[in-house]
Design a protein around this motif. Structure first.
Motif, PDB file in Angstrom:
ATOM      1  N   GLY A  54      -4.389  -2.562  24.940  1.00  0.00           N
ATOM      2  CA  GLY A  54      -5.127  -3.728  24.461  1.00  0.00           C
ATOM      3  C   GLY A  54      -6.527  -3.371  24.006  1.00  0.00           C
ATOM      4  N   GLY A  55      -7.171  -2.428  24.716  1.00  0.00           N
ATOM      5  CA  GLY A  55      -8.498  -1.985  24.308  1.00  0.00           C
ATOM      6  C   GLY A  55      -8.474  -1.247  22.986  1.00  0.00           C
ATOM      7  N   LEU A  56      -7.440  -0.445  22.754  1.00  0.00           N
ATOM      8  CA  LEU A  56      -7.303   0.254  21.474  1.00  0.00           C
ATOM      9  C   LEU A  56      -7.174  -0.747  20.329  1.00  0.00           C
ATOM     10  N   LEU A  57      -6.396  -1.802  20.538  1.00  0.00           N
ATOM     11  CA  LEU A  57      -6.273  -2.839  19.504  1.00  0.00           C
ATOM     12  C   LEU A  57      -7.632  -3.492  19.241  1.00  0.00           C
ATOM     13  N   ALA A  58      -8.414  -3.709  20.306  1.00  0.00           N
ATOM     14  CA  ALA A  58      -9.748  -4.297  20.133  1.00  0.00           C
ATOM     15  C   ALA A  58     -10.643  -3.373  19.313  1.00  0.00           C
ATOM     16  N   MET A  59     -10.530  -2.055  19.509  1.00  0.00           N
ATOM     17  CA  MET A  59     -11.331  -1.112  18.727  1.00  0.00           C
ATOM     18  C   MET A  59     -11.011  -1.226  17.237  1.00  0.00           C
ATOM     19  N   ILE A  60      -9.726  -1.390  16.921  1.00  0.00           N
ATOM     20  CA  ILE A  60      -9.339  -1.520  15.514  1.00  0.00           C
ATOM     21  C   ILE A  60      -9.893  -2.831  14.944  1.00  0.00           C
ATOM     22  N   ILE A  61      -9.836  -3.906  15.719  1.00  0.00           N
ATOM     23  CA  ILE A  61     -10.376  -5.193  15.269  1.00  0.00           C
ATOM     24  C   ILE A  61     -11.872  -5.070  14.986  1.00  0.00           C
ATOM     25  N   ARG A  62     -12.614  -4.452  15.927  1.00  0.00           N
ATOM     26  CA  ARG A  62     -14.059  -4.339  15.729  1.00  0.00           C
ATOM     27  C   ARG A  62     -14.393  -3.373  14.593  1.00  0.00           C
ATOM     28  N   ALA A  63     -13.559  -2.361  14.353  1.00  0.00           N
ATOM     29  CA  ALA A  63     -13.775  -1.469  13.213  1.00  0.00           C
ATOM     30  C   ALA A  63     -13.607  -2.234  11.910  1.00  0.00           C
ATOM     31  N   GLU A  64     -12.628  -3.112  11.853  1.00  0.00           N
ATOM     32  CA  GLU A  64     -12.455  -3.953  10.661  1.00  0.00           C
ATOM     33  C   GLU A  64     -13.664  -4.847  10.420  1.00  0.00           C
ATOM     34  N   LEU A  65     -14.265  -5.347  11.492  1.00  0.00           N
ATOM     35  CA  LEU A  65     -15.371  -6.301  11.360  1.00  0.00           C
ATOM     36  C   LEU A  65     -16.724  -5.625  11.165  1.00  0.00           C
ATOM     37  N   LEU A  66     -16.763  -4.301  11.042  1.00  0.00           N
ATOM     38  CA  LEU A  66     -18.020  -3.626  10.734  1.00  0.00           C
ATOM     39  C   LEU A  66     -18.553  -4.031   9.362  1.00  0.00           C
ATOM     40  N   THR A  67     -17.662  -4.320   8.440  1.00  0.00           N
ATOM     41  CA  THR A  67     -18.062  -4.685   7.075  1.00  0.00           C
ATOM     42  C   THR A  67     -17.518  -6.064   6.734  1.00  0.00           C
ATOM     43  N   PRO A  68     -18.193  -6.789   5.832  1.00  0.00           N
ATOM     44  CA  PRO A  68     -17.726  -8.135   5.471  1.00  0.00           C
ATOM     45  C   PRO A  68     -16.362  -8.129   4.785  1.00  0.00           C
ATOM     46  N   GLU A  69     -16.040  -7.041   4.074  1.00  0.00           N
ATOM     47  CA  GLU A  69     -14.766  -7.000   3.362  1.00  0.00           C
ATOM     48  C   GLU A  69     -13.629  -6.631   4.302  1.00  0.00           C
ATOM     49  N   SER A  70     -12.438  -7.090   3.968  1.00  0.00           N
ATOM     50  CA  SER A  70     -11.239  -6.712   4.719  1.00  0.00           C
ATOM     51  C   SER A  70     -10.711  -5.421   4.104  1.00  0.00           C
ATOM     52  N   ASN A  71     -11.105  -4.272   4.683  1.00  0.00           N
ATOM     53  CA  ASN A  71     -10.823  -2.996   4.009  1.00  0.00           C
ATOM     54  C   ASN A  71     -10.235  -1.924   4.916  1.00  0.00           C
ATOM     55  N   LEU A  72      -9.859  -2.283   6.137  1.00  0.00           N
ATOM     56  CA  LEU A  72      -9.263  -1.302   7.043  1.00  0.00           C
ATOM     57  C   LEU A  72      -7.773  -1.562   7.247  1.00  0.00           C
ATOM     58  N   VAL A  73      -7.416  -2.794   7.575  1.00  0.00           N
ATOM     59  CA  VAL A  73      -6.010  -3.182   7.737  1.00  0.00           C
ATOM     60  C   VAL A  73      -5.763  -4.432   6.900  1.00  0.00           C
TER      61      VAL A  73
END
Length: 551
Positions: free
Chosen positions: A47-66
């Motif tokens: 669950g923590g790994l999934l949270a890391m991916i979510i927060r990595a996506e939210l580093l930038t305003p654009e949806s550009n990771l997943v």
């Protein structure tokens, strides 16, 4: 003959003493408790790994990771795993280990049922994770799975992420109901002689209150999920608005359990604080009876607050006002507990070992989470910040900054009892500071984001919100790193740590009167309890007398 007998005894003892016991079917409540805790920690890491991916996506305003469907699956699975496969079952495991020891019992009331309750969970968890690999991916409707969003799958496609999600949660619910029957029966009927209700530790009161909520409220969610599965897979129309179904009924059934579920998670955390804080302040727990009764008070009031999650769901005005009042009423028994923790510490000589640091840190952050909780109970404010990151920040101050901090306090506090080894204190304190500081950075940042209007559950956002999102994400990454010294400390100490004495903290509970780790039957003789709990500072302290002393 003697050699053969020795080998037979060794083989018989291996399932009780060897590491392989945790991979086998056992009816020993202590083995089952450790199995729960080890399994749920694995899901915590996922669950923590999934949270890391979510927060990595939210580093930038654009949806550009997943892509967006995967992002929806990430936050759905993150919430589901952390609630239903981390906090609730970890608390069940800790309670499994401690409750019989704390009340002077040999085992749980129904050992076989206890084992079955645990072994339902691993396949349910594996099934849930496997939903990432079905054609349309995992469930994407959030951990609450509201219809009609949760019903948007092509007709005839039976095996999909949402269907797997429902089956998994129904299995977890069955496991929890079975466990609740066991806990309530054990606490009512398995207490040692002299262990009256007002001689029970507050942790046992907290477990009793939480498990009563499981018995009363969880069947509503389980039933709602079964009806949702019928709508999804078999063409029924319970919650389909286009077919005269009523999706609001699902919300009522879901929150009738899932708001008390917050206290099912939090009550054991409050019980942990009540055990750790007196032990390291060397003071009796202030207002013990009031704190014990407050546990039942929290459980009772929490049954009548579920609609405050639905203030924007076409809820009539009279219902809004009623549930605003009941939601604020919870602050009274929780305030009793917070006051008791503070008064116990007041003018004491604190011993700031790792369990105390986590307990004090978790209790302090609960005060902040409680204040924002009262704010969200007020209908006008709740409507203003509805579906924003303010709600996310508040919720995580409860589930991580309070409950998970309490879980870490419990692990460090009872680690010597469970393993017979002492952990490395320096590494424990490093873990605390690497958790406490980033947790506040991460989840405090979400409050101004919500007040400014950033919606939750989005992968792209207006650039004006980027500053706070970068701070939250960097804090979250540090929070992920904090787990590494904890794992190293626990594994290394369990294997190579110095031997622990039976009562390294000089605590007063019954669990500290037996060996570390305890024998198969817990006590050589069933103890007779003669004194109240938390009797610190009394030079004549004697919590038990053996049954052979004639009393």
């Amino acid at each position: 003959m003697t050699h053969d007998l020795s080998e037979a005894i060794a083989e018989d003892r291996e399932p009780l003493d060897g590491w392989r016991q945790y991979l086998s079917f056992s009816t020993d409540h202590k083995v089952i408790g450790v199995q729960y805790m080890l399994m749920t920690f694995i899901f915590f890491l996922i669950g923590g790994l999934l949270a890391m991916i979510i927060r990595a996506e939210l580093l930038t305003p654009e949806s550009n990771l997943v892509d967006r469907p995967l992002y929806n699956g990430l936050f759905t699975m993150h919430g589901t795993i952390m609630i239903f496969l981390w906090i609730i079952p970890f608390n069940a495991g800790l309670s499994n280990y401690l409750v019989p020891l704390m009340i002077g019992a040999r085992d749980m009331a129904f050992p076989l049922l206890n084992a079955i309750s645990f072994w339902i969970l691993p396949p349910a968890g594996i099934l849930l994770i496997s939903s990432f690999f079905v054609p349309n991916g995992s469930a994407q409707a959030g951990w609450w799975s509201y219809p009609p969003v949760s019903l948007q799958f092509p007709p005839g496609q039976l095996i999909n992420g949402e269907f797997i999600w429902i089956v998994s949660l129904v299995l977890i619910g069955i496991s929890s109901i079975m466990g609740a029957v066991n806990f309530v029966t054990t606490i009512f009927w398995m207490r040692a002689p002299g262990m009256t209700f007002f001689r029970m530790p507050v942790f046992v009161w907290s477990v009793l209150s939480a498990q009563l909520l499981q018995l009363i409220n969880l069947p509503a969610l389980t039933g709602a999920l079964i009806l949702l599965m019928f709508d999804l897979a078999f063409g029924t129309q319970f919650f389909k608005p286009e077919e005269n179904g009523d999706p609001i009924i699902y919300q009522h059934l879901f929150w009738f359990y899932s708001h008390p579920a917050v206290y099912i998670m939090a009550l054991p955390a409050f019980g942990i604080f009540a055990e750790v804080i007196p032990a390291f302040s060397r003071n009796p727990l202030f207002g013990y009876r009031s704190v014990a009764i407050a546990s039942l008070g929290i459980a009772f009031v929490s049954i009548f607050v579920w609609v405050h999650h639905m203030f924007t769901s076409a809820t009539p005005g009279w219902m809004r006002m009623t549930f605003m009042a009941t939601s604020m009423l919870v602050a009274i028994p929780t305030g009793v507990k917070a006051f008791a923790w503070t008064a116990t510490i007041w003018k004491s000589k604190l011993h700031l070992e790792t369990p105390m640091l986590f307990a004090m840190g978790g209790a302090a952050m609960f005060i902040f989470g409680g204040v924002t909780g009262v704010m969200l109970a007020a209908t006008p404010f709740d409507i203003h910040v509805n579906n924003t990151y303010f709600v996310v920040g508040h919720f995580h101050y409860i589930v991580f900054n309070t409950i998970t901090m309490a879980i870490f306090a419990a692990i460090y506090y009872w680690f010597p009892k469970i393993t017979g080894r002492m952990y490395a204190e320096g590494w424990g304190k490093l873990h605390f500071w690497l958790t406490f500081i980033p947790a506040n950075i991460t989840f405090f940042s979400m409050h101004p984001l919500g007040l400014q209007g950033m919606l939750r559950r989005v992968s792209s956002y207006d650039p004006q919100y980027q500053g706070w999102n970068v701070i939250a994400s960097l804090g979250a990454f540090l929070l992920g790193v904090s787990t590494l010294p904890f794992i190293a400390n626990m594994v290394g100490s369990w294997l190579y740590g110095p031997r622990a004495v039976d009562n390294p903290w000089h605590a007063t509970g019954l669990e500290w009167t037996t060996s570390s780790p305890p024998p198969r039957d817990n006590f050589a003789e069933i103890p007779i309890v003669t004194r109240p709990p938390y009797d610190y500072g009394d030079p004549q302290y004697s919590v038990i007398q053996n049954s052979d002393n004639g009393e």
